[in-house]
Design a protein around this motif. Sequence first.
Motif, PDB file in Angstrom:
ATOM      1  N   TYR A  56     -24.048  16.449 -15.328  1.00 44.28           N
ATOM      2  CA  TYR A  56     -24.019  17.887 -15.612  1.00 44.28           C
ATOM      3  C   TYR A  56     -24.507  18.695 -14.413  1.00 44.28           C
ATOM      4  O   TYR A  56     -23.948  19.745 -14.060  1.00 44.28           O
ATOM      5  CB  TYR A  56     -24.871  18.177 -16.848  1.00 44.28           C
TER       6      TYR A  56
ATOM      7  N   GLU B 255      -7.370  16.981 -13.208  1.00 38.93           N
ATOM      8  CA  GLU B 255      -8.026  17.664 -14.318  1.00 38.93           C
ATOM      9  C   GLU B 255      -7.016  18.398 -15.167  1.00 38.93           C
ATOM     10  O   GLU B 255      -7.090  18.384 -16.407  1.00 38.93           O
ATOM     11  CB  GLU B 255      -9.064  18.640 -13.773  1.00 38.93           C
TER      12      GLU B 255
ATOM     13  N   ASP C 146     -15.572  20.794  -5.496  1.00 42.84           N
ATOM     14  CA  ASP C 146     -14.620  19.974  -6.240  1.00 42.84           C
ATOM     15  C   ASP C 146     -14.009  18.862  -5.408  1.00 42.84           C
ATOM     16  O   ASP C 146     -13.477  17.891  -5.954  1.00 42.84           O
ATOM     17  CB  ASP C 146     -13.499  20.843  -6.789  1.00 42.84           C
TER      18      ASP C 146
ATOM     19  N   MET D 281     -21.808  19.055 -11.691  1.00 38.32           N
ATOM     20  CA  MET D 281     -20.536  19.696 -12.030  1.00 38.32           C
ATOM     21  C   MET D 281     -20.274  20.928 -11.171  1.00 38.32           C
ATOM     22  O   MET D 281     -19.130  21.328 -10.961  1.00 38.32           O
ATOM     23  CB  MET D 281     -20.521  20.092 -13.518  1.00 38.32           C
TER      24      MET D 281
ATOM     25  N   ARG E  81     -17.464  15.652 -13.661  1.00 43.48           N
ATOM     26  CA  ARG E  81     -16.970  16.171 -14.948  1.00 43.48           C
ATOM     27  C   ARG E  81     -16.515  15.043 -15.865  1.00 43.48           C
ATOM     28  O   ARG E  81     -16.783  15.047 -17.064  1.00 43.48           O
ATOM     29  CB  ARG E  81     -15.824  17.150 -14.692  1.00 43.48           C
TER      30      ARG E  81
END
Length: 881
Positions: free
Chosen positions: A764, A876, A771, A767, A777
Amino acid sequence: MFSQVFILWILQILRVLCNFNVDECLLKAEGKRHSEGNVMIAAFVPFLNIFLNEMNDYIHKEKFDSEYSFKDYQYLLVFIFAIEEINRNPHLLPNTSLGFELYVVQRREENIMMQTLTWLTGMGINIPNYSYQRKNKAVAVLTGASWTTSANIGRLLDLYKYPQLSFGPFHPNLSDRSQFSSLYQIATKDTSLAFGIASLMIHFNWTWVGLILTDNSKGTQILSDVRREMDRNRVCVAFIKMMPEILTSFHLRSGETLKIIIKSTAKVVVVYDDTGSYYIKMLSLFMWLVTWKVWVMNSQWDIGIVANYFLFDPLHGSLYFVQHHGKIHDFQKFVKNYNPSKYPEDHFLAVLWNTFFNCFISVSDCKILGNCQYNFSLEYLPVDLWLMEMTEESYNVYNSMYAVAHSLHEMILQQTQFYSHQISEKKAYPWELNHFLQNVNFKSGDGSQVTLNSQGKLDAEYDIFNFVNFPNGLRQKMKVGVFSPKAPQQHQLSLSDDMIQWATGFTEIPHSLCSESCVPGFRKSLQEGKAACCYKCTPCAENEVSNETDVDNCVKCPESHYANREKNHCLQKAETFLGYEDPLGMVLTCMSLSLTVITAGVLGVFVKYHNTPIVKANNQALTYILLIILTCCFVCPLLFIGYPNKVTCILQQSIYGGLFTVALSTVFAKTLTVVLAFKVTIPGRMMRWFMLSRAPNFIIPICTLIHLVLCGIWLSTSPPFVDSDLHSEHGHIIIVCNKGSAIAFYCVLGYLCCLALGSYTMAYFSMNLPDTFNEARFLAFSMLVFFSVWVTFFPVYHSTKGKVMVAMEIFSILASSLGLLGCIFAPKCYIILFRPDRNSLYCIRDKPHSKQQEPNISFSDFSHVISYNSCFTNIETAFFF
């Protein structure tokens, strides 16, 4: 022709005149009959009932009716028969003849006392303490059949120590020597009668009966004894009616009792009457209304002429107890020869000849006129009125006479020894006979032993007779059983059920129950405010049975058995377990093997494409370890399927706990690697060294070591073992693995949840990192799925039992493992297999912003932590949407 008519007319007039004298002859029958002898014996025989008839209230004129008893008349005949038989016996009282003074009296106590005073004084005027007679005074007196009659006379005679013998039923009050020092009872004890009646109720399973008893001390005692025996044997009383001992006025009070009998659901009514109460005779007048009842009596009712039913006799099918005694064969011969010509002083005999044989009676002296044939006999009387065999009380009269004779014989022998020279002058005084009566012991005419000592008397044996009177007038009694209190407990009552003819309306043994019997599978449930025999039938509770009728409590089946559907038998439980043949076991096995193959396939894909950037990213070694562990996790449920044993029970908990520990620690190491990779931004720092030294990889052995310590404590204190679940599934014993220590089990699960929560926390926090290098995630989502599965597992696991509980544990293992596999590796497999164009360095280098966001770290040093911004963005999108 005219002369013949005239003669017939004269004869009819004579017939009317002669019949008009019948009542007068009955009154003459009441009085004294005398027969001379050297030694006299007196007897008071109750014979007549004179009562006030008030049948119709509108009739103001009082009218007295008379009623006589054939049963009482037999006492008189037996008394005379015994006197004559003793006088004919050369071995008993030789050279001595017995005479008698026979007083035929009414049943009223005042009349009996008047006759007693008349006998004592020897005059027509009753003068207490005065005797006019001087010669041949009676040495003993017989009284009965009511105990009250004997008691009243006994209190008077006790003043003179006059020997008195009671031929009525045995009564304990008359054995009180302080009140009746010279009164002797010839009858045997009837204390076992109550037990005999209760035994009869039990034999026929009559648990709901009515009681009608004489309202006196004996009736009260019998009531107490009967109720005690009935309560002990669970027989209930439907109603109790105490009937008056003396009924001089008839007001239809018997109708009240009749209403109670009719309204009661009891099919059996027990009647005890030791006095020959007229109340019974009045009650019998109305019994034609209740022919569907079974009457159980202590003796055969002497209804006589009072009750004359047209067709159905309500007493037909009744049962009654009679004290056992043998037959006196010469008595029947005596009865056959007893006729008016031989005994002209018997006025009642003349009345019988007039009534049944149409013989004329003389107006003046109540004797038979010459028109009567002399070959008539009492044996020709209707069988519903006259019995040729001795009744119970008549047998006592016979033995009483012999008791006096044997006592006189002993007394005379003793006098002869002491007064051999003065025997002619020696006179026998009545009170001298008491000593000999107390010790007399002889054999009766039927061979039975007789004693007057109340201490030496035994309980009477009873013959049980069935009264048959269909069609009306037959009146036969059949011996159908015996009750012997001296016999063993289970053999005291002996009955021939097939010989019994039941009352009108019954084709089989009557059922007298307040409530129908509870069949097997049910138990009796008592109703508040009602007798114990009035109950409801309640089904047995779960896993309880009753295999008998009318049980109070059901019996719980053993743990290894279960109750059948009818709850009347316990069946052996079949052993069962979650096996491969079980449908649920087959489904779980297929799921386990399928997911194992899929995981192995994913591992093969990653091995095949091990040189691609997406495989190399995020610590390739940890990825392989995680896939291998997940493959083992999918194989682990097979330990839960099949017949459990001690080894599999231990391996179940330790292996799947260890595998999940490695899997979760691997995920924790991957999340920690991602976080550390983005935190190392300044070269030379300690964080850089920590990252380059691959220190996160030590998380796996450390976490595994902690799990091994927990398992070691668990296995050393309370290891899992094979257990039997007897209650989860009806009719089956489920063989399961018991966790041993529940605390240790939940500690292991808690430890796994802590690892999952730690991994989720690290993921968490990572996150929000760039990216390009972020796998957090998917790791966070996988931990969320894992945590949710096992948090849900706790309440569901406790709410299930047996095989379902085992299946729930297997499903949780598969679901949590599948969550890890799907959330972490499904997006990567999608890129590798379906979007290979995204699995390249070119995909990253074409992104202008990627370099700006990358830290100042060489790719060669951190290739194991590289992620790709655009590639993961597309992943994702494909995975979540």
